[in-house]
Design an enzyme around this catalytic site. Structure first.
Site, PDB file in Angstrom:
ATOM      1  N   LYS A 247     -14.026  10.079  21.639  1.00 49.68           N
ATOM      2  CA  LYS A 247     -14.065   8.798  20.939  1.00 49.68           C
ATOM      3  C   LYS A 247     -13.045   8.730  19.799  1.00 49.68           C
ATOM      4  O   LYS A 247     -12.736   7.645  19.308  1.00 49.68           O
ATOM      5  CB  LYS A 247     -15.475   8.532  20.457  1.00 49.68           C
ATOM      6  CG  LYS A 247     -16.405   8.349  21.653  1.00 49.68           C
ATOM      7  CD  LYS A 247     -17.792   7.972  21.294  1.00 49.68           C
ATOM      8  CE  LYS A 247     -18.588   7.569  22.518  1.00 49.68           C
ATOM      9  NZ  LYS A 247     -18.841   8.688  23.449  1.00 49.68           N
TER      10      LYS A 247
HETATM   11  C1  LIG Z   1     -19.331   8.546  24.662  1.00 48.93           C
HETATM   12  C2  LIG Z   1     -19.208   9.726  25.522  1.00 48.93           C
HETATM   13  C3  LIG Z   1     -19.219   9.611  26.910  1.00 48.93           C
HETATM   14  C4  LIG Z   1     -19.419   8.307  27.630  1.00 48.93           C
HETATM   15  O1  LIG Z   1     -18.375   7.389  27.426  1.00 48.93           O
HETATM   16  P1  LIG Z   1     -18.623   5.840  27.691  1.00 48.93           P
HETATM   17  O2  LIG Z   1     -17.383   5.173  27.267  1.00 48.93           O
HETATM   18  O3  LIG Z   1     -19.795   5.456  26.840  1.00 48.93           O
HETATM   19  O4  LIG Z   1     -18.928   5.699  29.133  1.00 48.93           O
HETATM   20  C5  LIG Z   1     -19.070  10.772  27.663  1.00 48.93           C
HETATM   21  N1  LIG Z   1     -18.935  11.974  27.066  1.00 48.93           N
HETATM   22  C6  LIG Z   1     -18.934  12.116  25.729  1.00 48.93           C
HETATM   23  C7  LIG Z   1     -18.817  13.466  25.145  1.00 48.93           C
HETATM   24  C8  LIG Z   1     -19.058  11.000  24.913  1.00 48.93           C
HETATM   25  O5  LIG Z   1     -19.050  11.149  23.590  1.00 48.93           O
END
Ligand SMILES: *Cc1c(COP(=O)(O)O)cnc(C)c1O
Length: 481
Positions: A106
């Site tokens: 993120k």
């Molecule tokens: C947020 C997240 C996801 C999922 O991503 P989305 O965009 O919500 O589908 C997968 N793995 C990790 C480690 C995350 O932080």
């Protein structure tokens, strides 16, 4: 560029306004009227920052000075200049999205969003503060806090499920410094926290408040658009490694929760990148696997706590954007979302399901299988991956086995293994006693893989945010900030 709500063409905004508001007034998500024309081959030639600028300028043309904003967002913040390096592991290419300041994928989006938001605010001449409200299943919260702390004219409030995030994730958030941040645990699960945030938006609609609300969740197009870049980056890395020729199709397996990451992959495809199948990987909370296989989305089921908590989600917000993109029918989307709200279930028309299945393939991986995968990938290739990445790996293996499609496969790696040290240690046969910080040390001694500095430094930092509230109290918490 005209954006409008996925639920109504009448609710319009330009791209700067869409970033500022996050969610459309009817609860829908903002989408551009049409996908911008894009020179994808040219975009592949630049650096990762150039790719980001080109893509963001195309999607958010009302925000000026994009190259400068991109530079400010990323320079010096990631472990490598490519931002998201690729590593060849066995038959797959692992795209490491976790080399940023909080060791989660993120960071790619949330390093950029503050720049987009403050630029949008500037160009719209908005004076009052913006309050970013964010519900997190663990990783978004810290990445958003890191991106937004001490940004002038912006405040940020993060809600996370009490007991629903790992010790490390909690420590990352509750130790956050900065004069403009609030962090609060909510008694409930992630969906409760996310619903609570949506309700606050609804309750504040049209009220005279000393701030403007916005969101750092992937419901905000300014959060989603920066994620398109790394699909281009991965493609370019395969080109540079001589594994593909320009124009060859590449498949991507994506550990999925809110459907933001994988939707960014579909947007990359719409921009022209030769993306083959997008593989939607879930954990035991396999609502998306069931949906993509059957056309029925049914959230009426228990939410399991798994070793991949960032995917413990039953209401996948960005799926709404896909339904809109593939149907072009805001009335249909509005009625499906209304049904989901009222009854917890909907079924898409069969033509729409066919379109979804043409682009996406889905599989899920429970905790036991994820542990097997982490153990096997480490034993066979010496590569340490986290439980989310393991779900992506497992789904990629299932896809190849079931379809016989051997096109190059990129597995998106969404978190550092050190964010989930207990699950990773146990998978590779290590001793899992002690705190998560002791486990991190042990994992590092055992494997020789260094602990990311931002995580090692957390230990002993004072806890600054210890509030725990009921979900009904979220609105009053925000109003008292
Ligand atoms: C947020 C997240 C996801 C999922 O991503 P989305 O965009 O919500 O589908 C997968 N793995 C990790 C480690 C995350 O932080």
């Amino acid at each position: 560029m005209r954006y409008h709500s996925t639920r109504s063409p009448a609710l319009e905004a330009d791209s700067a306004q869409a970033v500022l508001t996050g969610l459309a007034p009817d609860g829908g998500l903002y989408m551009p009227e049409r996908i911008p024309a894009f020179h994808w081959q040219a975009a592949l030639q630049g650096t990762s920052q150039d790719m980001a600028s080109a893509i963001l300028s195309a999607f958010l043309p009302d925000i000026p000075d994009m190259p400068q904003l991109v530079k400010q967002a990323y320079t010096g913040k990631f472990e490598t200049e490519t931002l998201t390096p690729s590593v060849s592991v066995g038959d797959f290419q692992v795209l490491e999205l976790f080399r940023g300041p909080t060791s989660a994928f993120k960071d790619v989006a949330l390093s950029m969003l503050p720049q987009l938001l403050t630029a949008a605010k500037r160009c719209k001449g908005i004076q009052e503060d913006i309050l970013i409200l964010t519900a997190t299943s663990g990783d978004t919260g810290k990445a958003a806090l890191e991106g937004f702390h001490d940004v002038p004219g912006v405040r940020i409030c993060v809600f996370y499920p009490h007991g629903g995030v790992s010790q490390v994730q909690r420590a990352q958030m509750v130790t956050q410094e900065g004069s403009n941040v609030a962090v609060c645990a909510v008694r409930g699960n992630f969906d409760d926290a996310q619903t609570g945030v949506k309700n606050i938006f609804a309750a504040c609609q049209g009220k005279a408040l000393p701030f403007r609300l916005s969101s750092a969740n992937s419901i905000n197009i300014g959060r989603l658009a920066p994620q398109i870049m790394y699909y281009f980056r991965a493609y370019r890395d395969l080109l540079d490694a001589g594994k593909i020729a320009l124009g060859d199709t590449v498949n991507f397996s994506v550990p999925t929760g809110n459907f933001g990451d994988i939707l960014a992959g579909y947007l990359a495809k719409l921009l022209g990148l030769p993306v083959g199948t997008l593989i939607c990987a879930s954990n035991a909370n396999k609502v998306l696997t069931d949906f993509i296989r059957t056309g029925t989305y049914d959230r009426r089921r228990p939410l399991y706590k798994t070793t991949s908590p960032s995917m413990d989600i039953l209401v996948s917000s960005n799926l709404e954007r896909l339904l809109y993109l593939l149907s072009g029918d805001t009335e249909l989307v509005a009625s499906l979302m209304k049904k989901l709200n009222a009854e917890g279930v909907y079924t898409v028309p069969s033509e729409l399901l066919q379109k979804i299945q043409k682009e996406f393939w889905a599989a899920y991986c429970d905790d036991r299988r994820a542990a097997q995968v982490m153990g096997r990938v480490y034993r066979d290739y010496g590569y340490l991956c986290d439980p989310h990445t393991a779900a992506g790996w497992a789904a990629a293996e299932d896809y190849v086995k079931e379809t016989g499609d051997h096109a190059p496969m990129v597995v998106l790696s969404t978190a550092s293994p050190y964010k989930f040290p207990s699950a990773v240690l146990s998978a590779i046969g290590g001793d899992t006693s002690g705190t998560e910080f002791q486990q991190m040390e042990r994992l590092s001694q055992l494997t020789g893989v260094p602990v990311p500095r931002n995580l090692a430094n957390l230990q002993g930092k004072p806890e600054r945010h210890t509030a725990v509230i009921d979900k009904d109290a979220m609105l009053s918490y925000v109003l008292e900030l």
